[in-house]
Design a protein around this motif. Sequence first.
Motif, PDB file in Angstrom:
ATOM      1  N   MET A  33       0.814  -1.181   0.000  1.00  0.00           N
ATOM      2  CA  MET A  33       0.000   0.000   0.000  1.00  0.00           C
ATOM      3  C   MET A  33       0.860   1.248   0.000  1.00  0.00           C
ATOM      4  N   ARG A  34       1.852   1.269   0.860  1.00  0.00           N
ATOM      5  CA  ARG A  34       2.708   2.460   0.942  1.00  0.00           C
ATOM      6  C   ARG A  34       3.485   2.678  -0.354  1.00  0.00           C
ATOM      7  N   ALA A  35       3.918   1.593  -0.979  1.00  0.00           N
ATOM      8  CA  ALA A  35       4.654   1.719  -2.248  1.00  0.00           C
ATOM      9  C   ALA A  35       3.746   2.253  -3.342  1.00  0.00           C
ATOM     10  N   ARG A  36       2.491   1.810  -3.383  1.00  0.00           N
ATOM     11  CA  ARG A  36       1.554   2.324  -4.389  1.00  0.00           C
ATOM     12  C   ARG A  36       1.253   3.802  -4.136  1.00  0.00           C
ATOM     13  N   TYR A  37       1.104   4.202  -2.873  1.00  0.00           N
ATOM     14  CA  TYR A  37       0.893   5.610  -2.555  1.00  0.00           C
ATOM     15  C   TYR A  37       2.082   6.432  -3.047  1.00  0.00           C
ATOM     16  N   ALA A  38       3.292   5.964  -2.740  1.00  0.00           N
ATOM     17  CA  ALA A  38       4.490   6.683  -3.179  1.00  0.00           C
ATOM     18  C   ALA A  38       4.540   6.784  -4.706  1.00  0.00           C
ATOM     19  N   ALA A  39       4.130   5.726  -5.388  1.00  0.00           N
ATOM     20  CA  ALA A  39       4.120   5.752  -6.856  1.00  0.00           C
ATOM     21  C   ALA A  39       3.138   6.802  -7.368  1.00  0.00           C
ATOM     22  N   TYR A  40       1.970   6.904  -6.747  1.00  0.00           N
ATOM     23  CA  TYR A  40       1.028   7.961  -7.136  1.00  0.00           C
ATOM     24  C   TYR A  40       1.639   9.335  -6.859  1.00  0.00           C
ATOM     25  N   ALA A  41       2.238   9.494  -5.689  1.00  0.00           N
ATOM     26  CA  ALA A  41       2.813  10.786  -5.307  1.00  0.00           C
ATOM     27  C   ALA A  41       3.942  11.200  -6.245  1.00  0.00           C
ATOM     28  N   ASN A  52       3.659   3.671 -14.249  1.00  0.00           N
ATOM     29  CA  ASN A  52       4.060   2.326 -14.661  1.00  0.00           C
ATOM     30  C   ASN A  52       4.055   1.366 -13.470  1.00  0.00           C
ATOM     31  N   TYR A  53       4.546   1.821 -12.326  1.00  0.00           N
ATOM     32  CA  TYR A  53       4.545   0.976 -11.127  1.00  0.00           C
ATOM     33  C   TYR A  53       3.111   0.689 -10.682  1.00  0.00           C
ATOM     34  N   VAL A  54       2.267   1.713 -10.691  1.00  0.00           N
ATOM     35  CA  VAL A  54       0.871   1.519 -10.304  1.00  0.00           C
ATOM     36  C   VAL A  54       0.228   0.478 -11.224  1.00  0.00           C
ATOM     37  N   PHE A  55       0.459   0.577 -12.517  1.00  0.00           N
ATOM     38  CA  PHE A  55      -0.092  -0.372 -13.487  1.00  0.00           C
ATOM     39  C   PHE A  55       0.389  -1.794 -13.196  1.00  0.00           C
ATOM     40  N   ARG A  56       1.687  -1.961 -12.970  1.00  0.00           N
ATOM     41  CA  ARG A  56       2.266  -3.291 -12.742  1.00  0.00           C
ATOM     42  C   ARG A  56       1.787  -3.930 -11.447  1.00  0.00           C
ATOM     43  N   THR A  57       1.383  -3.126 -10.476  1.00  0.00           N
ATOM     44  CA  THR A  57       0.948  -3.674  -9.189  1.00  0.00           C
ATOM     45  C   THR A  57      -0.573  -3.731  -9.078  1.00  0.00           C
ATOM     46  N   ARG A  60      -2.030 -11.955  -3.409  1.00  0.00           N
ATOM     47  CA  ARG A  60      -0.666 -12.320  -3.796  1.00  0.00           C
ATOM     48  C   ARG A  60      -0.743 -13.043  -5.143  1.00  0.00           C
ATOM     49  N   ARG A  61       0.039 -12.591  -6.090  1.00  0.00           N
ATOM     50  CA  ARG A  61       0.058 -13.168  -7.433  1.00  0.00           C
ATOM     51  C   ARG A  61       1.520 -13.369  -7.813  1.00  0.00           C
ATOM     52  N   ALA A  62       1.880 -14.619  -8.091  1.00  0.00           N
ATOM     53  CA  ALA A  62       3.272 -14.952  -8.415  1.00  0.00           C
ATOM     54  C   ALA A  62       4.225 -14.429  -7.333  1.00  0.00           C
ATOM     55  N   GLY A  63       3.771 -14.511  -6.068  1.00  0.00           N
ATOM     56  CA  GLY A  63       4.617 -14.122  -4.945  1.00  0.00           C
ATOM     57  C   GLY A  63       4.642 -12.639  -4.635  1.00  0.00           C
ATOM     58  N   ARG A  64       3.918 -11.817  -5.405  1.00  0.00           N
ATOM     59  CA  ARG A  64       3.932 -10.364  -5.192  1.00  0.00           C
ATOM     60  C   ARG A  64       2.519  -9.873  -4.907  1.00  0.00           C
ATOM     61  N   TRP A  65       2.416  -8.858  -4.065  1.00  0.00           N
ATOM     62  CA  TRP A  65       1.122  -8.279  -3.754  1.00  0.00           C
ATOM     63  C   TRP A  65       0.655  -7.392  -4.891  1.00  0.00           C
ATOM     64  N   VAL A  66      -0.617  -7.553  -5.261  1.00  0.00           N
ATOM     65  CA  VAL A  66      -1.217  -6.704  -6.295  1.00  0.00           C
ATOM     66  C   VAL A  66      -2.572  -6.198  -5.792  1.00  0.00           C
ATOM     67  N   TYR A  67      -2.904  -4.998  -6.211  1.00  0.00           N
ATOM     68  CA  TYR A  67      -4.175  -4.369  -5.882  1.00  0.00           C
ATOM     69  C   TYR A  67      -5.273  -5.009  -6.720  1.00  0.00           C
ATOM     70  N   VAL A  68      -6.377  -5.388  -6.072  1.00  0.00           N
ATOM     71  CA  VAL A  68      -7.500  -5.988  -6.789  1.00  0.00           C
ATOM     72  C   VAL A  68      -8.595  -4.960  -7.014  1.00  0.00           C
ATOM     73  N   GLU A  69      -9.091  -4.376  -5.937  1.00  0.00           N
ATOM     74  CA  GLU A  69     -10.159  -3.367  -6.030  1.00  0.00           C
ATOM     75  C   GLU A  69     -10.298  -2.660  -4.697  1.00  0.00           C
ATOM     76  N   GLY A  70     -11.077  -1.581  -4.722  1.00  0.00           N
ATOM     77  CA  GLY A  70     -11.286  -0.840  -3.488  1.00  0.00           C
ATOM     78  C   GLY A  70     -12.661  -0.217  -3.432  1.00  0.00           C
ATOM     79  N   ASP A  71     -13.083   0.069  -2.213  1.00  0.00           N
ATOM     80  CA  ASP A  71     -14.342   0.759  -1.974  1.00  0.00           C
ATOM     81  C   ASP A  71     -14.006   2.135  -1.408  1.00  0.00           C
ATOM     82  N   VAL A  72     -14.376   3.167  -2.156  1.00  0.00           N
ATOM     83  CA  VAL A  72     -14.132   4.546  -1.723  1.00  0.00           C
ATOM     84  C   VAL A  72     -15.246   4.949  -0.780  1.00  0.00           C
ATOM     85  N   ARG A  73     -14.858   5.554   0.328  1.00  0.00           N
ATOM     86  CA  ARG A  73     -15.826   6.029   1.323  1.00  0.00           C
ATOM     87  C   ARG A  73     -15.993   7.532   1.162  1.00  0.00           C
ATOM     88  N   SER A  74     -17.181   7.993   1.425  1.00  0.00           N
ATOM     89  CA  SER A  74     -17.415   9.437   1.292  1.00  0.00           C
ATOM     90  C   SER A  74     -17.130  10.147   2.590  1.00  0.00           C
TER      91      SER A  74
END
Length: 94
Positions: free
Chosen positions: A1-9, A14-19, A80-94
Amino acid sequence: MRARYAAYALEESNYVFRTWHPRTRPDEVAADPAVRWTGLEVLATSGGEQDDQDGVVEFRASYDAPGGRGALHETSRFTRRAGRWVYVEGDVRS
């Protein structure tokens, strides 16, 4: 999660896409250069340990945008996919 946040920041789309799980990711992932991410607060986690296959993270990510300051509050699911964590989906809260 923290790595994906840093990638957005850092606008590392490309990193966000790959994860992002191929079953749920969009065809393209592009950062919005008008949004500046300013902080991440992990509110809760479930699973995601070394022996787990799935995990859930609730977080709040703060940002500055042309319309003002705001926050994205989401509960995200990972697997976990092929040993690595990947984002599947999320629910945004208002």
